[in-house]
Design a protein around this motif. Sequence first.
Motif, mmCIF file in Angstrom:
data_model
loop_
_atom_site.group_PDB
_atom_site.id
_atom_site.type_symbol
_atom_site.label_atom_id
_atom_site.label_comp_id
_atom_site.label_asym_id
_atom_site.label_seq_id
_atom_site.Cartn_x
_atom_site.Cartn_y
_atom_site.Cartn_z
ATOM 1 N N ILE A 257 0.899 -1.408 0.108
ATOM 2 C CA ILE A 257 -0.083 0.026 -0.087
ATOM 3 C C ILE A 257 0.908 1.230 -0.099
ATOM 4 O O ILE A 257 2.027 1.517 0.945
ATOM 5 N N TYR A 269 -2.349 0.104 7.230
ATOM 6 C CA TYR A 269 -2.951 -1.348 6.761
ATOM 7 C C TYR A 269 -2.353 -2.554 7.506
ATOM 8 O O TYR A 269 -3.328 -3.367 7.822
ATOM 9 N N SER A 273 -5.167 -4.671 9.756
ATOM 10 C CA SER A 273 -5.106 -6.039 9.532
ATOM 11 C C SER A 273 -5.133 -6.759 10.994
ATOM 12 O O SER A 273 -6.067 -7.536 11.251
#
Length: 370
Positions: A257, A269, A273
Motif C-alpha cells: 500500500i 494497513y 489488519s
Amino acid sequence: MQNPTLPTKKHYAILDGLRGVAAIMVVAFHIMEAHATSRFDQVINHGYLAVDFFFLLSGFVISYAYDDRWSKMSLGDFFKIRLIRLQPMVIMGMIVGALCFYFQDSVLWPNIHQVPLWKMLLIMVIGFTLIPVPTSMDIRGWQEMHPLDGPGWSLFFEYIGNILYALFVRKFSNTALAVLVFLSGCFLIHLTLTSPNGDVIGGWSLVPEQLHIGFARLLFPFFGGLLLHRIVTLTTIKNAFLWSSLLLIVVLAMPRIGDSTTVWQNGLYDSLSIIILFPLIVYIGASGTLEGKNASRVCQFLGDISYPIYITHYPLIYIYTAWVANGKIPFQEALPMSILTVVSSIVLAYACLKWYDEPVRNWLKKKVAK
C-alpha cells in the motif's frame, strides 16, 4: 504434583486449518522474498503478517484451553504442557538449520565457510533453549537472534506471551485485560505509523529497535486473542473455513500500500489488519463447523503440519535464497525449484511430525504423568 495431562477439550478444527493456511503462505512469502528487489515489489507482500495472526490465534486458543483450568493446574503444570507442545520442534528446527548451514555457501554470506564447527554447534545448542544470541555471536550475518533457524525469534516471543499470561494476565478481569489490549493497540499503531519502512517487519534481533518491534507485534495480538475468546459470543456461520481462509489469503497476499513517500499508508494497513481483520477471521473460523470427512481431514492435516512447517521451512529458504542470489535467477526460471521448495517444506514438516514430534511428545507426556 498435579497431573498436567488435563482432560482434552474439543479442537476448533477450522482454526487448526487456518493455522496451516497461514504457514504455507509464510513459505510462499519467503520464496518470493528471494526475488524481490525491495519491499515495494515483493509478491505476496504482506505474508509477514502471518506471524501476527499466529500470535492472535495463540492468545485465543490459550484462553480457551486454560482459563477455566487453573483450579486444577499449577504454574509448573502449565509450563510443562507448553514446553512439551512447543520445544521438541524447536530443537528439530535448529538441527535442520545446522545441517543446512554446514553445507552452505553463498555470496549473501561470504564469511559463512569460515565459521568453525564448534561455534556452529554452540549456536545450535543455545538455539535448543531459544535463548537469543547477541549480534556479536551471529554466524550468518543477518543479525538474527537464532541464525540457524530465523523463525525461532517468534517462538521466543511466544514463550514470553505464555509466561506473562501464566504469571499475571490470566488473573486480569475483562476490564483490566481490555485496558491492556487498548494500550497494546496504541503501541502497535504508533510503531506502524512511525516506522521508517511503513510495516511491522522485524523482531528477530537482540537490539533495542528490533525488540521494540517484537514486543509491539506480540502484545496486541496475543492478549487481543485472549480478550476475544473471553468476550465473544459465537454464532453459526456456514462455509466458515472457506470464507475465513479466503480472507486470510487476501490479507496476506495484498500488494504493498502506498510508495516510498507514503509508507505510513502501508503501516496503517498492517495495524488495521492485525487489530480488525485478524480477530474477524478468527471469529468466523471459531463460529463454523465442518461438514464431511474430507473437510475435517484437510483441516486436521493443515493444523498438524502448521507448526512443523513454520519452524523447519526456513533452513530450506536459506538454501533457495542463496541459489537465487548466486545465479541471479529470475522467478520464471526458478519456478520449478520454488514449487519443489514448497513441497519439500510440507514433506519435511510431515516427516518431522510423524517420526519425531508426535512420538517425542507422547513419550514426554507419559514421563510427566508418571
